[in-house]
Enzyme design. Structure first.
Site, PDB file in Angstrom:
ATOM      1  N   LYS A  55     -33.074  49.895 -45.527  1.00  0.00           N
ATOM      2  CA  LYS A  55     -30.951  49.200 -45.056  1.00  0.00           C
ATOM      3  C   LYS A  55     -31.004  47.755 -44.862  1.00  0.00           C
ATOM      4  O   LYS A  55     -31.854  47.703 -43.700  1.00  0.00           O
ATOM      5  CB  LYS A  55     -30.044  50.452 -44.690  1.00  0.00           C
ATOM      6  CG  LYS A  55     -29.519  51.495 -45.424  1.00  0.00           C
ATOM      7  CD  LYS A  55     -28.938  52.636 -45.106  1.00  0.00           C
ATOM      8  CE  LYS A  55     -28.511  53.632 -45.308  1.00  0.00           C
ATOM      9  NZ  LYS A  55     -27.576  54.064 -44.907  1.00  0.00           N
TER      10      LYS A  55
ATOM     11  N   GLU B 233     -31.547  58.980 -58.160  1.00  0.00           N
ATOM     12  CA  GLU B 233     -31.357  57.708 -57.366  1.00  0.00           C
ATOM     13  C   GLU B 233     -32.308  56.566 -57.908  1.00  0.00           C
ATOM     14  O   GLU B 233     -32.367  55.931 -58.149  1.00  0.00           O
ATOM     15  CB  GLU B 233     -31.244  57.955 -55.499  1.00  0.00           C
ATOM     16  CG  GLU B 233     -30.120  58.621 -55.206  1.00  0.00           C
ATOM     17  CD  GLU B 233     -29.795  59.791 -53.419  1.00  0.00           C
ATOM     18  OE1 GLU B 233     -29.167  60.215 -54.308  1.00  0.00           O
ATOM     19  OE2 GLU B 233     -31.106  59.464 -53.379  1.00  0.00           O
TER      20      GLU B 233
ATOM     21  N   THR C 195     -28.145  61.617 -39.915  1.00  0.00           N
ATOM     22  CA  THR C 195     -27.376  60.007 -39.839  1.00  0.00           C
ATOM     23  C   THR C 195     -27.336  59.780 -38.792  1.00  0.00           C
ATOM     24  O   THR C 195     -27.075  58.416 -39.289  1.00  0.00           O
ATOM     25  CB  THR C 195     -26.009  60.981 -40.657  1.00  0.00           C
ATOM     26  OG1 THR C 195     -26.392  62.432 -42.000  1.00  0.00           O
ATOM     27  CG2 THR C 195     -25.145  60.226 -41.435  1.00  0.00           C
TER      28      THR C 195
ATOM     29  N   ASN D 116     -27.657  52.805 -40.445  1.00  0.00           N
ATOM     30  CA  ASN D 116     -29.234  53.977 -39.287  1.00  0.00           C
ATOM     31  C   ASN D 116     -29.733  53.517 -40.387  1.00  0.00           C
ATOM     32  O   ASN D 116     -30.883  54.335 -40.867  1.00  0.00           O
ATOM     33  CB  ASN D 116     -28.305  54.715 -39.752  1.00  0.00           C
ATOM     34  CG  ASN D 116     -27.738  55.546 -41.257  1.00  0.00           C
ATOM     35  OD1 ASN D 116     -27.891  54.584 -42.057  1.00  0.00           O
ATOM     36  ND2 ASN D 116     -27.142  57.052 -41.564  1.00  0.00           N
TER      37      ASN D 116
ATOM     38  N   PHE E 106     -15.028  55.700 -44.235  1.00  0.00           N
ATOM     39  CA  PHE E 106     -16.252  54.877 -44.345  1.00  0.00           C
ATOM     40  C   PHE E 106     -16.337  54.320 -45.519  1.00  0.00           C
ATOM     41  O   PHE E 106     -17.475  53.023 -45.046  1.00  0.00           O
ATOM     42  CB  PHE E 106     -17.367  55.500 -43.503  1.00  0.00           C
ATOM     43  CG  PHE E 106     -17.954  56.610 -43.962  1.00  0.00           C
ATOM     44  CD1 PHE E 106     -18.351  56.464 -44.849  1.00  0.00           C
ATOM     45  CD2 PHE E 106     -17.432  57.391 -43.742  1.00  0.00           C
ATOM     46  CE1 PHE E 106     -19.409  57.280 -45.922  1.00  0.00           C
ATOM     47  CE2 PHE E 106     -19.091  59.265 -44.400  1.00  0.00           C
ATOM     48  CZ  PHE E 106     -19.685  58.447 -44.891  1.00  0.00           C
TER      49      PHE E 106
ATOM     50  N   HIS F  46     -31.978  55.386 -46.005  1.00  0.00           N
ATOM     51  CA  HIS F  46     -31.557  56.347 -46.972  1.00  0.00           C
ATOM     52  C   HIS F  46     -32.628  57.147 -47.045  1.00  0.00           C
ATOM     53  O   HIS F  46     -33.585  57.191 -47.579  1.00  0.00           O
ATOM     54  CB  HIS F  46     -31.054  56.144 -47.906  1.00  0.00           C
ATOM     55  CG  HIS F  46     -30.383  57.133 -48.888  1.00  0.00           C
ATOM     56  ND1 HIS F  46     -29.496  57.748 -48.923  1.00  0.00           N
ATOM     57  CD2 HIS F  46     -31.217  57.586 -50.146  1.00  0.00           C
ATOM     58  CE1 HIS F  46     -29.382  58.454 -49.998  1.00  0.00           C
ATOM     59  NE2 HIS F  46     -30.177  57.932 -50.706  1.00  0.00           N
TER      60      HIS F  46
ATOM     61  N   TYR G 228     -23.235  55.418 -54.410  1.00  0.00           N
ATOM     62  CA  TYR G 228     -22.574  55.872 -53.320  1.00  0.00           C
ATOM     63  C   TYR G 228     -21.219  56.768 -53.556  1.00  0.00           C
ATOM     64  O   TYR G 228     -20.136  57.336 -52.615  1.00  0.00           O
ATOM     65  CB  TYR G 228     -22.429  55.508 -52.100  1.00  0.00           C
ATOM     66  CG  TYR G 228     -23.693  55.261 -50.939  1.00  0.00           C
ATOM     67  CD1 TYR G 228     -24.241  56.431 -49.929  1.00  0.00           C
ATOM     68  CD2 TYR G 228     -23.971  54.166 -50.325  1.00  0.00           C
ATOM     69  CE1 TYR G 228     -25.123  56.418 -49.542  1.00  0.00           C
ATOM     70  CE2 TYR G 228     -24.870  53.901 -49.503  1.00  0.00           C
ATOM     71  CZ  TYR G 228     -25.906  55.004 -48.965  1.00  0.00           C
ATOM     72  OH  TYR G 228     -26.599  54.946 -48.357  1.00  0.00           O
TER      73      TYR G 228
ATOM     74  N   ARG H 139     -36.987  63.791 -45.087  1.00  0.00           N
ATOM     75  CA  ARG H 139     -35.405  63.999 -44.232  1.00  0.00           C
ATOM     76  C   ARG H 139     -35.954  64.223 -43.487  1.00  0.00           C
ATOM     77  O   ARG H 139     -35.306  63.726 -42.330  1.00  0.00           O
ATOM     78  CB  ARG H 139     -34.602  64.463 -45.164  1.00  0.00           C
ATOM     79  CG  ARG H 139     -33.793  64.482 -46.454  1.00  0.00           C
ATOM     80  CD  ARG H 139     -32.295  63.725 -45.734  1.00  0.00           C
ATOM     81  NE  ARG H 139     -31.837  63.466 -44.780  1.00  0.00           N
ATOM     82  CZ  ARG H 139     -30.115  62.814 -45.358  1.00  0.00           C
ATOM     83  NH1 ARG H 139     -30.377  62.422 -46.195  1.00  0.00           N
ATOM     84  NH2 ARG H 139     -29.485  63.414 -44.339  1.00  0.00           N
TER      85      ARG H 139
ATOM     86  N   ARG I   4     -34.849  57.695 -37.483  1.00  0.00           N
ATOM     87  CA  ARG I   4     -33.110  56.494 -37.543  1.00  0.00           C
ATOM     88  C   ARG I   4     -33.334  56.619 -35.486  1.00  0.00           C
ATOM     89  O   ARG I   4     -32.871  55.340 -35.252  1.00  0.00           O
ATOM     90  CB  ARG I   4     -32.125  57.603 -37.907  1.00  0.00           C
ATOM     91  CG  ARG I   4     -32.774  57.335 -39.382  1.00  0.00           C
ATOM     92  CD  ARG I   4     -31.369  58.396 -40.110  1.00  0.00           C
ATOM     93  NE  ARG I   4     -30.994  57.542 -41.503  1.00  0.00           N
ATOM     94  CZ  ARG I   4     -30.625  57.948 -42.525  1.00  0.00           C
ATOM     95  NH1 ARG I   4     -29.859  60.155 -41.642  1.00  0.00           N
ATOM     96  NH2 ARG I   4     -29.778  58.619 -43.407  1.00  0.00           N
TER      97      ARG I   4
HETATM   98  P1  IDP Z   1     -27.218  60.802 -45.011  1.00  0.00           P
HETATM   99  O1  IDP Z   1     -28.030  59.582 -45.242  1.00  0.00           O
HETATM  100  O2  IDP Z   1     -27.778  61.017 -43.568  1.00  0.00           O
HETATM  101  O3  IDP Z   1     -27.435  61.187 -45.853  1.00  0.00           O
HETATM  102  P2  IDP Z   1     -24.156  60.747 -45.974  1.00  0.00           P
HETATM  103  O4  IDP Z   1     -23.435  61.652 -45.471  1.00  0.00           O
HETATM  104  O5  IDP Z   1     -25.045  61.182 -47.298  1.00  0.00           O
HETATM  105  O6  IDP Z   1     -25.710  60.510 -44.479  1.00  0.00           O
HETATM  106  O7  IDP Z   1     -23.753  59.725 -45.242  1.00  0.00           O
HETATM  107  C1  IDP Z   1     -24.571  58.176 -46.348  1.00  0.00           C
HETATM  108  C2  IDP Z   1     -24.490  57.341 -45.100  1.00  0.00           C
HETATM  109  O8  IDP Z   1     -23.079  56.644 -45.295  1.00  0.00           O
HETATM  110  C3  IDP Z   1     -25.253  57.433 -43.868  1.00  0.00           C
HETATM  111  O9  IDP Z   1     -26.198  56.895 -43.662  1.00  0.00           O
HETATM  112  C4  IDP Z   1     -24.681  55.978 -43.211  1.00  0.00           C
HETATM  113  O10 IDP Z   1     -24.405  54.984 -43.247  1.00  0.00           O
HETATM  114  C5  IDP Z   1     -23.078  56.340 -43.711  1.00  0.00           C
HETATM  115  N1  IDP Z   1     -22.126  56.920 -42.888  1.00  0.00           N
HETATM  116  C6  IDP Z   1     -21.925  58.033 -42.926  1.00  0.00           C
HETATM  117  N2  IDP Z   1     -21.431  59.131 -41.939  1.00  0.00           N
HETATM  118  C7  IDP Z   1     -19.909  57.922 -41.255  1.00  0.00           C
HETATM  119  C8  IDP Z   1     -19.408  57.103 -40.075  1.00  0.00           C
HETATM  120  O11 IDP Z   1     -19.076  58.621 -39.813  1.00  0.00           O
HETATM  121  N3  IDP Z   1     -18.936  56.510 -40.087  1.00  0.00           N
HETATM  122  C9  IDP Z   1     -19.668  55.858 -40.937  1.00  0.00           C
HETATM  123  N4  IDP Z   1     -20.798  55.438 -41.784  1.00  0.00           N
HETATM  124  C10 IDP Z   1     -21.177  56.966 -41.796  1.00  0.00           C
HETATM  125 MG    MG Z   2     -26.631  61.287 -48.091  1.00  0.00          MG
END
Ligand code: IDP
Ligand code: MG
Length: 141
Positions: free
Chosen positions: A10, A127, A92, A113, A58, A116, A50, A86, A103
């Site tokens: 990212k 994707e 996350t 973070n 968010f 992805h 997304y 993963r 991460r």
């Molecule tokens: P993942 O990337 O671990 O699969 P997802 O729930 O799919 O997590 O969320 C996608 C992306 O959205 C995350 O990687 C992160 O960049 C962002 N994100 C997820 N939860 C939050 C939050 O609570 N606050 C701000 N950004 C978030």
């Molecule tokens: Mg995800």
């Protein structure tokens, strides 16, 4: 041939100079890189990618962040690629990510973070198809 997953280094991680270190983690974990592309996502690309999170609070900030700078996008191959990647990236929220995960070591916060990873084989294929044509998966030919 193993399974495929889709990864993004990212904008925070590219900006902070961590692309090479994250590449090392990918190779150390025995993933084969099928394709890689340095790309600054348009807002429309980030929104499309997304779309599943459109209703989350968010979402708007996530789109701004993901289109704020260069991303390294990757198609990876390995047996059980989705779950293996993963596991390599961790939770996350980096505060909850296990020791030694990408991460834990490179993320700034829950949004920035570092990486992805696809969450299912079905989404991995979607994707990969969102960003690469089959003929671009050159290591596969
Ligand atoms: P993942 O990337 O671990 O699969 P997802 O729930 O799919 O997590 O969320 C996608 C992306 O959205 C995350 O990687 C992160 O960049 C962002 N994100 C997820 N939860 C939050 C939050 O609570 N606050 C701000 N950004 C978030
Ligand atoms: Mg995800």
């Amino acid at each position: 041939m193993g399974n495929r997953t889709f990864a993004i280094i990212k904008p925070d991680a590219v900006r902070n100079g961590n692309t090479g270190k994250i590449y090392d983690r990918i190779l150390q974990a025995d993933f084969k890189i099928l394709a890689a592309k340095l790309l600054k996502l348009t807002k429309a690309q980030a929104e499309g990618f997304y779309a599943v999170h459109k209703q989350r609070p968010f979402y708007e900030e996530l789109i701004d962040f993901m289109s704020s700078g260069a991303c390294m996008i990757l198609a990876l191959e390995k047996d059980n690629a989705v779950s293996s990647w993963r596991e390599s990236i961790g939770a996350t929220n980096p505060e909850e990510a296990a020791k030694g995960t990408i991460r834990k070591d490179f993320a700034t916060n829950v949004q920035k973070n570092a990486v992805h990873g696809s969450d299912s084989d079905e989404n991995a294929e979607k994707e990969i198809g969102f960003f690469f044509t089959e003929s671009e998966l050159i290591a596969n030919q």
